[in-house]
Scaffold this motif. Sequence first.
Motif, PDB file in Angstrom:
ATOM      1  N   GLY A 126      34.132  39.287  46.606  1.00  0.00           N
ATOM      2  CA  GLY A 126      33.783  37.888  46.748  1.00  0.00           C
ATOM      3  C   GLY A 126      33.940  37.060  45.499  1.00  0.00           C
ATOM      4  O   GLY A 126      33.669  35.866  45.507  1.00  0.00           O
ATOM      5  N   GLN A 127      34.370  37.673  44.403  1.00  0.00           N
ATOM      6  CA  GLN A 127      34.639  36.905  43.188  1.00  0.00           C
ATOM      7  C   GLN A 127      35.773  37.568  42.425  1.00  0.00           C
ATOM      8  O   GLN A 127      36.032  38.756  42.582  1.00  0.00           O
ATOM      9  N   PHE A 128      36.431  36.771  41.611  1.00  0.00           N
ATOM     10  CA  PHE A 128      37.546  37.305  40.835  1.00  0.00           C
ATOM     11  C   PHE A 128      37.793  36.426  39.623  1.00  0.00           C
ATOM     12  O   PHE A 128      37.424  35.260  39.598  1.00  0.00           O
ATOM     13  N   ASP A 129      38.397  37.024  38.608  1.00  0.00           N
ATOM     14  CA  ASP A 129      38.798  36.309  37.403  1.00  0.00           C
ATOM     15  C   ASP A 129      40.294  36.028  37.496  1.00  0.00           C
ATOM     16  O   ASP A 129      41.066  36.880  37.929  1.00  0.00           O
ATOM     17  N   THR A 130      40.683  34.849  37.086  1.00  0.00           N
ATOM     18  CA  THR A 130      42.090  34.468  37.102  1.00  0.00           C
ATOM     19  C   THR A 130      42.272  33.357  36.078  1.00  0.00           C
ATOM     20  O   THR A 130      41.377  33.074  35.303  1.00  0.00           O
ATOM     21  N   ASN A 131      43.434  32.732  36.086  1.00  0.00           N
ATOM     22  CA  ASN A 131      43.626  31.545  35.258  1.00  0.00           C
ATOM     23  C   ASN A 131      44.434  30.520  36.027  1.00  0.00           C
ATOM     24  O   ASN A 131      45.140  30.851  36.989  1.00  0.00           O
ATOM     25  N   LEU A 132      44.285  29.287  35.622  1.00  0.00           N
ATOM     26  CA  LEU A 132      44.912  28.187  36.352  1.00  0.00           C
ATOM     27  C   LEU A 132      46.429  28.271  36.338  1.00  0.00           C
ATOM     28  O   LEU A 132      47.085  27.875  37.302  1.00  0.00           O
ATOM     29  N   GLU A 133      46.998  28.815  35.269  1.00  0.00           N
ATOM     30  CA  GLU A 133      48.450  28.953  35.189  1.00  0.00           C
ATOM     31  C   GLU A 133      48.954  29.932  36.252  1.00  0.00           C
ATOM     32  O   GLU A 133      49.976  29.697  36.887  1.00  0.00           O
ATOM     33  N   HIS A 134      48.232  31.025  36.452  1.00  0.00           N
ATOM     34  CA  HIS A 134      48.608  32.007  37.477  1.00  0.00           C
ATOM     35  C   HIS A 134      48.539  31.381  38.868  1.00  0.00           C
ATOM     36  O   HIS A 134      49.453  31.551  39.676  1.00  0.00           O
TER      37      HIS A 134
END
Length: 135
Positions: A61-69
Motif C-alpha cells: 500500500g505504499q512505495f518510494d519513487t521519484n517524480l522523474e520516474h
Amino acid sequence: MNIKITIKNWEKYQTRTDVKRHVWFRLENQFFYHYKTSSMTAEQVRMYIFCLCEASREGGGQFDTNLEHIGRTLGLTAHDAESILKQIAALGVLRYVPVTPAYADVPLHNITLHNTTEQGTVATPPAEGIATPRK
C-alpha cells in the motif's frame, strides 16, 4: 524529487496478507461511479492506476519513487506528475510526502567515496595531526 506514496485504505480492499508482492490487485467495478474517483480527469485516473500498480508490486500500500520516474513512465514532466499527484491527494485517496535522500545533509567533502583519484581508487585525505609517510 524523491517521494513516498501511500494509498489510503489499501488494507481494506487488498485483503490478501499472505502474498508479499502481488501480480494483481482488487479494483471495484464501481470505480468510475465512486464520488471521489468519478470526478477525476483521464490523467488523474491514469496516475492513480499507476500508483495502485506500484503499491501492489511493493506489496503493502505504499512505495518510494521519484517524480522523474513517474514522468518517464507516464510521458509527463516531473512538474506535471507532481501537479496531478497533488490533485489526487486533495481527493483523499492517497498521500505523498517528499523523502530526503540518505546523505542529503552531509557535505560532499565529508563523504569519502566521492574523493576518488583519476585511477578510480578511493583517496581519503589524512586527518589533521596524524603523521603521514614521506614520499
